[in-house]
Write an enzyme that holds these catalytic residues in place. Sequence first.
Site, mmCIF file in Angstrom:
data_model
loop_
_atom_site.group_PDB
_atom_site.id
_atom_site.type_symbol
_atom_site.label_atom_id
_atom_site.label_comp_id
_atom_site.label_asym_id
_atom_site.label_seq_id
_atom_site.Cartn_x
_atom_site.Cartn_y
_atom_site.Cartn_z
ATOM 1 N N SER A 98 -72.786 0.484 -18.767
ATOM 2 C CA SER A 98 -72.937 -0.950 -18.513
ATOM 3 C C SER A 98 -73.411 -1.217 -17.094
ATOM 4 C CB SER A 98 -71.610 -1.657 -18.817
ATOM 5 O OG SER A 98 -71.733 -3.050 -18.780
ATOM 6 N N ASP A 238 -77.301 -6.996 -17.243
ATOM 7 C CA ASP A 238 -76.727 -5.766 -16.720
ATOM 8 C C ASP A 238 -77.387 -4.582 -17.419
ATOM 9 O OD1 ASP A 238 -75.580 -6.142 -19.208
ATOM 10 O OD2 ASP A 238 -73.633 -5.334 -18.629
ATOM 11 N N ASP A 240 -76.707 -2.494 -19.820
ATOM 12 C CA ASP A 240 -76.775 -2.334 -21.270
ATOM 13 C C ASP A 240 -77.030 -3.646 -21.993
ATOM 14 O OD1 ASP A 240 -74.193 -3.411 -20.866
ATOM 15 O OD2 ASP A 240 -73.414 -2.420 -22.650
ATOM 16 N N ASP A 242 -75.414 -6.544 -22.389
ATOM 17 C CA ASP A 242 -74.444 -7.380 -23.098
ATOM 18 C C ASP A 242 -73.913 -8.523 -22.238
ATOM 19 O OD1 ASP A 242 -72.806 -5.914 -21.412
ATOM 20 O OD2 ASP A 242 -71.466 -5.189 -22.993
#
Length: 455
Positions: A98, A238, A240, A242
Amino acid sequence: MTQALFGTDGVRGTPGRFPLDPATVARLGAALAAEAGAAPRIVIGRDTRESGEEIERLLAGGIRAAGGTPVGVGVLPTPGVAFLSARGFDAGVVISASHNPVPDNGIKILTAGGEKASRRHESRLEARVTAARDGGGAPPGPCPSATDAALADDYVAHLTSVLAGAPAPDGFRIAIDCAHGATSRIAPLVLRRLGIPVVAIHTEPDGRNINVGCGSTEPAALQRTVVEHGCRLGLAFDGDGDRVILVDHRGAIVDGDGVLFVCARHLHAAGRLAANAVVATVMSNIGLELSLQRAGIGMHRCAVGDRNVREEMRRRGVRLGGEQSGHVIFSDRLPTGDGLATGLEVLRVMAESGRDLADLAAGLETFPQRLVNVRVDEQPVLDGVPAVRSAIRAAEARLGERGRVLVRYSGTEPLLRIMIEGPDPATVRELAAGIADCARRHLVREPDSEAQAAK
């Protein structure tokens, strides 16, 4: 003492070391396949970290050894893998850390419904991994996944549907910061398919530059880009994809609290806000709660973490929830946070209302808030450290009912997070600094001269 495999958001660590050493990763793949049923199909996506491909091969080897079929979709945001998991797969895996620094990586487990695995599910997986390790057998060897990059097209179609039925966003130019991460290809593609001019930055991942000086944790470059290019909106993702931090046309930040405020009021006015409430975490500003109350909207708080947000949403019958950090869940669309979908939902509000984001967010009154991160060497129970406990209680007594003090350990990094909120900025800064100094004296072997502070 046995080291825990799962943290608060899946498995996190340094590749090559527990819990991301080759044997553990391979055994986790086998455990996941065994838990998913007979001959399961498991979709695997990853972010752009250079360690991701090898972790995928290790997981795939374990999945195949346990009778499963790993299907790789390459680089794809976490919500994209969640979306695909619910469409013909028995489980999903995202290889990502992340927003964490480049050297880290991680593994997130998703169910066949696209949800993050429950703690009970993670406990069963951990038990299988431990049993396999203690059994003494060699771990499965790595192998490639069967690849099906075309599956990503289904996710693109899902994203473009967010604006279905909304007025055409004429005159909109959007700037996006993809953090050299999982949204680097797909975010510009979706916006262009929607006919929206886009200015994209940080879209050239090299395996080692994800989140470095960019993205949702460092949006300064996006703020400049929005203003310089005359954009109506900016989206900073960010690594990843999400979560998202928004920037209005003036270059001002609108965080997850602002998104909840804007979208909740819009849905409430249209009679479409389920349970007439939202879910937020203990980190959300008290001003959000008060501002929503004035609009006749309730707010339920829960512990930090998007999984906790989702659980509380389900329990309360709420379909909008999120975190100040930019994880926002529109459960009618997906049971996990989706940064690009969130940006499109806000764009939809702007198109339907004919108002800019700055105007929509203007009614959100926020109290001064200070967040200080102290890197710690160990994480004892804070009530068991008298000096730290006393500093926290003194701050609480000084603020009384006019503010909040929240001190907790990060679930993904060796950090103590100190959040102080109150009506006076100077007092907030003073109290946060005092607790941080105390924590450095009692929780750090050597003073941390690089402790990070964020407003």
